[in-house]
Enzyme design. Structure first.
Site, mmCIF file in Angstrom:
data_model
loop_
_atom_site.group_PDB
_atom_site.id
_atom_site.type_symbol
_atom_site.label_atom_id
_atom_site.label_comp_id
_atom_site.label_asym_id
_atom_site.label_seq_id
_atom_site.Cartn_x
_atom_site.Cartn_y
_atom_site.Cartn_z
ATOM 1 N N CYS A 59 -0.900 1.773 7.887
ATOM 2 C CA CYS A 59 -0.723 0.858 6.754
ATOM 3 C C CYS A 59 0.568 0.082 6.946
ATOM 4 C CB CYS A 59 -0.674 1.666 5.456
ATOM 5 S SG CYS A 59 -0.498 0.645 3.985
ATOM 6 N N HIS A 109 -9.796 1.458 2.281
ATOM 7 C CA HIS A 109 -8.330 1.529 2.327
ATOM 8 C C HIS A 109 -7.708 0.468 1.410
ATOM 9 C CE1 HIS A 109 -4.426 1.960 4.730
ATOM 10 N NE2 HIS A 109 -4.229 0.839 4.054
ATOM 11 N N GLU A 110 -8.200 -0.765 1.512
ATOM 12 C CA GLU A 110 -7.641 -1.847 0.690
ATOM 13 C C GLU A 110 -7.997 -1.649 -0.786
ATOM 14 O OE1 GLU A 110 -5.493 -3.453 2.156
ATOM 15 O OE2 GLU A 110 -6.128 -3.062 4.217
#
Ligand code: ZN
Length: 179
Positions: A107, A149-150
């Site tokens: 990230c 993830h986003e």
């Protein structure tokens, strides 16, 4: 939100510990708002510059339900599939497969670390395009992983929340041994 500007600018990326990463984002009311369009342009150049495969608005200090999926092979993700960079506004996960898969994630807001995260292998999603059109799509594998993830980012979650600490490695070792 920042004022509009003529040319896209690189945005500062919020780092773990900054409260904006832990706030739930609010929906985008009007995709046509010039400030929203400028933000999308800024996020596109910022994610490309940082060798990311995705970036969410809270990561550039804007707590809005908006992210970019921009998968392509780059030095941080040598095996990423190619997908045209896509802005997704007010995204939703409609369904997720029972089948899950562990895979490595990193990230831009958590530099220097990679971790193994379990995600749905396949998802059905809905979002608005930057032109305000509703899209329904299905994603699998790495693209599904980026979306999940986003999507976490716009709910104030980061990938390390989902990692067994024994599955956390330095990015240097990850690139040396695992990638
Ligand atoms: Zn992230």
């Amino acid at each position: 939100m920042e004022k509009t500007h003529d040319k896209p600018i690189l945005r500062q990326i919020a780092q773990l510990g900054q409260p904006v990463l832990r706030e739930p984002a609010r929906p985008v009311d009007d995709p046509a708002d010039p400030a929203v369009q400028a933000l999308i342009d800024d996020m596109l150049v910022t994610v490309s510059d940082a060798n990311g495969v995705g970036i969410a608005a809270p990561q550039v200090h804007e707590p809005l339900a908006l992210f970019i999926v921009a998968s392509r092979p780059n030095p941080r993700y040598p095996h990423a599939p190619v997908m045209a960079p896509t802005a997704m506004l007010n995204p939703e996960i409609v369904w997720g497969s029972d089948e899950t898969e562990k895979g490595w994630e990193g990230c831009l807001s958590v530099p220097g670390l990679r971790g193994l995260v379990s995600r749905h292998r396949k998802i059905g999603v809905r979002y608005l395009t930057r032109a305000g059109e509703l899209r329904e799509e299905e994603y699998t594998d790495f693209i599904a992983r980026i979306f999940q993830h986003e999507f976490d980012h716009i709910r104030g979650l980061v990938f390390v929340d989902r990692v067994d600490t024994r599955d956390l490695v330095s990015e240097k070792e990850y690139l040396r041994i695992i990638a």
